[in-house]
Motif scaffolding. Structure first.
Motif, PDB file in Angstrom:
ATOM      1  N   UNK A   1      30.377  53.438  33.847  1.00 38.25           N
ATOM      2  CA  UNK A   1      29.651  53.417  35.114  1.00 38.25           C
ATOM      3  C   UNK A   1      29.778  52.087  35.852  1.00 38.25           C
ATOM      4  N   UNK A   2      30.413  51.130  35.237  1.00 37.34           N
ATOM      5  CA  UNK A   2      30.516  49.802  35.826  1.00 37.34           C
ATOM      6  C   UNK A   2      31.887  49.574  36.460  1.00 37.34           C
ATOM      7  N   UNK A   3      31.870  48.985  37.642  1.00 38.96           N
ATOM      8  CA  UNK A   3      33.074  48.396  38.191  1.00 38.96           C
ATOM      9  C   UNK A   3      33.217  47.005  37.580  1.00 38.96           C
ATOM     10  N   UNK A   4      34.453  46.625  37.316  1.00 37.81           N
ATOM     11  CA  UNK A   4      34.704  45.375  36.598  1.00 37.81           C
ATOM     12  C   UNK A   4      35.632  44.465  37.392  1.00 37.81           C
ATOM     13  N   UNK A   5      35.469  43.184  37.176  1.00 39.18           N
ATOM     14  CA  UNK A   5      36.331  42.230  37.857  1.00 39.18           C
ATOM     15  C   UNK A   5      36.665  41.052  36.965  1.00 39.18           C
ATOM     16  N   UNK A   6      37.744  40.389  37.312  1.00 42.88           N
ATOM     17  CA  UNK A   6      38.130  39.111  36.687  1.00 42.88           C
ATOM     18  C   UNK A   6      38.161  38.046  37.773  1.00 42.88           C
ATOM     19  N   UNK A   7      37.584  36.909  37.464  1.00 44.65           N
ATOM     20  CA  UNK A   7      37.592  35.743  38.336  1.00 44.65           C
ATOM     21  C   UNK A   7      38.085  34.558  37.515  1.00 44.65           C
ATOM     22  N   UNK A   8      38.444  33.494  38.196  1.00 46.84           N
ATOM     23  CA  UNK A   8      38.841  32.281  37.490  1.00 46.84           C
ATOM     24  C   UNK A   8      38.376  31.058  38.259  1.00 46.84           C
ATOM     25  N   UNK A   9      38.220  29.973  37.506  1.00 42.54           N
ATOM     26  CA  UNK A   9      37.826  28.712  38.119  1.00 42.54           C
ATOM     27  C   UNK A   9      38.598  27.586  37.463  1.00 42.54           C
ATOM     28  N   UNK A  10      39.376  26.896  38.287  1.00 43.67           N
ATOM     29  CA  UNK A  10      40.128  25.743  37.826  1.00 43.67           C
ATOM     30  C   UNK A  10      39.294  24.482  38.033  1.00 43.67           C
ATOM     31  N   UNK A  11      39.575  23.423  37.299  1.00 44.48           N
ATOM     32  CA  UNK A  11      38.809  22.185  37.448  1.00 44.48           C
ATOM     33  C   UNK A  11      38.828  21.682  38.882  1.00 44.48           C
ATOM     34  N   UNK A  12      37.654  21.400  39.406  1.00 43.78           N
ATOM     35  CA  UNK A  12      37.547  20.859  40.748  1.00 43.78           C
ATOM     36  C   UNK A  12      37.722  21.866  41.855  1.00 43.78           C
TER      37      UNK A  12
END
Length: 126
Positions: free
Chosen positions: A31-42
């Motif tokens: 029932x969930x939509x899913x996502x991937x995110x990312x965060x680089x330093x700074x």
């Protein structure tokens, strides 16, 4: 409440591949939509990919053709297959989930998601 646990990060040379996994608790994963995110330093967190409840997929332009998002509802898991990695892909990768009905229009924005994992580090060496 949904708990998300990512795994599969690591150190890889440019041109290599990694597969990230995100396993969710609970019995309503489909029932969930899913996502991937990312965060680089700074840098600010950025959208990578998303998958709808029905399996439709969406990608950031920077990863299109190199990354593939998929889900296995029987295993409560969403995957991010990352090929042809480049140093610019280095970041902490987070998976996210939402049960919200208005997810589609905001799928590339963090505010669309209600639950987040702790993140897994991906480092691509040149």
């Amino acid at each position: 409440q949904v708990q998300l646990v990512e795994s599969g990060g690591g150190l890889v040379q440019a041109g290599g591949s990694l597969r990230l996994s995100c396993t969710a608790s609970g019995r309503t994963f489909s029932s969930y939509a899913m996502g991937w995110f990312r965060q680089a330093p700074g840098k600010e967190r950025e959208f990578v990919a998303a998958i709808s409840r029905s399996g439709s997929t969406y990608y950031a332009d920077s990863v299109k053709g190199r990354f593939t998002i998929s889900r296995d509802n029987a295993k409560n898991t969403v995957y991010l297959q990352m090929n042809s990695l480049i140093p610019e892909d280095t970041a902490v990768y987070y998976c996210a989930a939402t049960y919200g009905s208005n997810w589609f229009s905001k799928r590339h924005r963090g505010e669309a998601y209600d639950y987040w994992g702790q993140g897994t580090q991906v480092t691509v060496s040149s």
